[in-house]
Design a protein around this motif. Structure first.
Motif, short mmCIF file in Angstrom:
data_model
loop_
_atom_site.label_atom_id
_atom_site.label_comp_id
_atom_site.label_asym_id
_atom_site.label_seq_id
_atom_site.Cartn_x
_atom_site.Cartn_y
_atom_site.Cartn_z
N LYS A 14 3.52 6.15 -6.37
CA LYS A 14 2.08 5.95 -7.60
C LYS A 14 1.88 6.82 -7.63
O LYS A 14 1.41 7.93 -8.76
CB LYS A 14 1.65 4.70 -7.95
CG LYS A 14 2.81 2.92 -7.68
CD LYS A 14 1.96 2.15 -8.27
CE LYS A 14 2.97 0.88 -8.31
NZ LYS A 14 1.49 0.01 -9.11
N SER B 298 4.77 -3.86 -7.48
CA SER B 298 4.38 -3.34 -6.13
C SER B 298 5.42 -4.94 -5.12
O SER B 298 5.97 -4.16 -4.81
CB SER B 298 2.90 -3.61 -6.34
OG SER B 298 3.20 -2.40 -6.72
N TYR C 103 1.41 -1.09 0.18
CA TYR C 103 -0.64 -0.17 0.09
C TYR C 103 0.32 1.10 -0.15
O TYR C 103 0.53 2.08 -0.81
CB TYR C 103 -0.95 -0.03 1.53
CG TYR C 103 -1.42 -1.15 1.30
CD1 TYR C 103 -2.85 -1.15 0.04
CD2 TYR C 103 -1.81 -2.00 2.46
CE1 TYR C 103 -3.13 -2.58 0.52
CE2 TYR C 103 -2.08 -3.36 2.00
CZ TYR C 103 -3.28 -3.81 1.28
OH TYR C 103 -4.52 -4.87 0.69
N GLU D 90 2.06 1.41 -3.73
CA GLU D 90 0.86 2.35 -4.02
C GLU D 90 0.35 3.90 -4.22
O GLU D 90 -0.09 5.08 -4.95
CB GLU D 90 -0.47 2.06 -3.80
CG GLU D 90 -2.02 2.26 -4.38
CD GLU D 90 -2.37 2.49 -5.19
OE1 GLU D 90 -2.91 3.03 -6.07
OE2 GLU D 90 -1.49 1.32 -6.59
#
Length: 354
Positions: free
Chosen positions: A216, A291, A210, A213
């Protein structure tokens, strides 16, 4: 003389034909069970068949929690052990323990943050997956936070009862702060990501993937990292574990042993074929491969030899003893208990040594 010479080959040929006939008859009789001959059996067919049994398994969509399922199913390790794995996705440990208490989950993957529930008697730790540093506390650039002490009076989103909260509390302690000095909001991981990206919180305490994420969406240059698990090593180690429902362990100990044997094979294959493990896990979880690869940077895998060693020499007990000190400090536990009380090490040691 001539006639006598010609007769000898005829008698010799007849003898040869007779011998061949007898040989063929003997072979035919040997392969016929009804004729009393010996039976040729296939060694594979003579192996005892293991009755397939279902294990309801809680996993998390990351390399620690999902790679074993992806590999075990693809390579047939669970099938070989007579296990039908009913895998159910969770995003954090406490809900997994709730599902175990209700009988919906038998075995689960947990991070270090949920270990306090095992110490409360809600689950027996039966195996180790990794030591991690993937739990991180990030502040937003807009918040002006640069170090732990700057969290005072700020709003932090964190899933309560997780390893992310553990790292947050260690950071606060390091800065001379208490949890009540900070506005801590309990969020699930998806909500924490959304709140961070939208600047609804000043910081979050969550884990990979996470954190990847978030990077990103906002860019690494806009994330202020305050610390991760490694900031507090070696005083604290953060093991991820396999945990089993006490009821399931009592009722089906042999099935738990089979599970650990399958996981031993998974562990060997995963560590030796890490690129394939990433690919299979990405396909299984739909988490992008990049990831998952980034997540590997914060994982120290525990192989079978290491697992047997730390379970046998008491090192693992020290890891969990130290975590309990932290749980008591953060009021997750009223008091520490002997970690050996909730560690069931025999199945893993046996599987690792086979």
């Amino acid at each position: 003389m001539t006639n006598s010479f010609r007769k000898k080959p005829k008698r010799s040929m007849a003898a040869v034909l007779l011998s061949m006939t007898l040989l063929l008859s003997a072979c035919g009789a040997g392969g016929n069970n009804n004729a009393g001959g010996s039976t040729v059996t296939n060694p594979e067919e003579s192996k005892p068949q293991v009755k397939a049994e279902t294990i309801n398994f809680a996993y998390m969509p990351n390399m620690g929690g999902a790679a074993p399922i992806a590999i075990g199913e693809e390579k047939g390790f669970f099938e070989e052990a007579g296990i039908k794995l009913n895998a159910v996705k969770f995003l954090s440990g406490p809900p997994e323990f709730q599902a175990m208490a209700s009988g919906d989950i038998d075995i689960a993957y947990i991070g270090p943050g949920a270990t306090f529930l095992s110490a409360q008697g809600q689950g027996n730790i039966i195996g180790l997956v990794s030591l991690g540093k993937s739990d991180m506390v990030f502040a937003t650039k807009k918040s002006g936070i640069q170090e732990w002490k700057d969290l005072k009076g700020k709003t932090v989103g964190v899933p309560k009862g997780t390893s992310g909260e553990m790292v947050l509390n260690l950071g606060l302690e390091k800065a001379g702060l208490k949890p009540e000095d900070v506005n801590i909001i309990n969020m699930d991981v998806a909500g924490a990501v959304t709140a961070y990206v939208a600047n609804k919180v000043d910081a979050v305490a969550i884990w990979s993937p996470y954190t990847t994420e978030i990077e990103k969406q906002v860019g690494k240059e806009n994330m202020i990292k305050l610390g991760d698990n490694s900031s507090f090593y070696p005083e604290y180690s953060f093991p991820s574990s396999w945990v089993v429902s006490p009821k399931f362990l009592k009722e089906k100990p042999e099935l738990v042993e089979r599970f650990m044997k399958a996981m031993a094979k998974v562990t060997d294959y995963k560590i030796k074929n890490i690129d394939e493990a990433v690919k299979l896990t990405a396909e299984y979880t739909q988490v992008p491969e990049d990831s998952l690869k980034q997540e590997l940077e914060s994982i120290e895998w525990i192989d079978n030899a290491k697992l047997a060693e730390v379970f046998s020499n008491g090192e693992a007990i020290k890891w969990y003893d130290n975590l309990q000190k932290l749980f008591v400090l953060n009021e997750k536990l009223d008091k520490a208990v002997p970690s050996a009380d909730f560690l069931t090490t025999e199945p893993a040691i046996k599987a690792a040594q086979e």
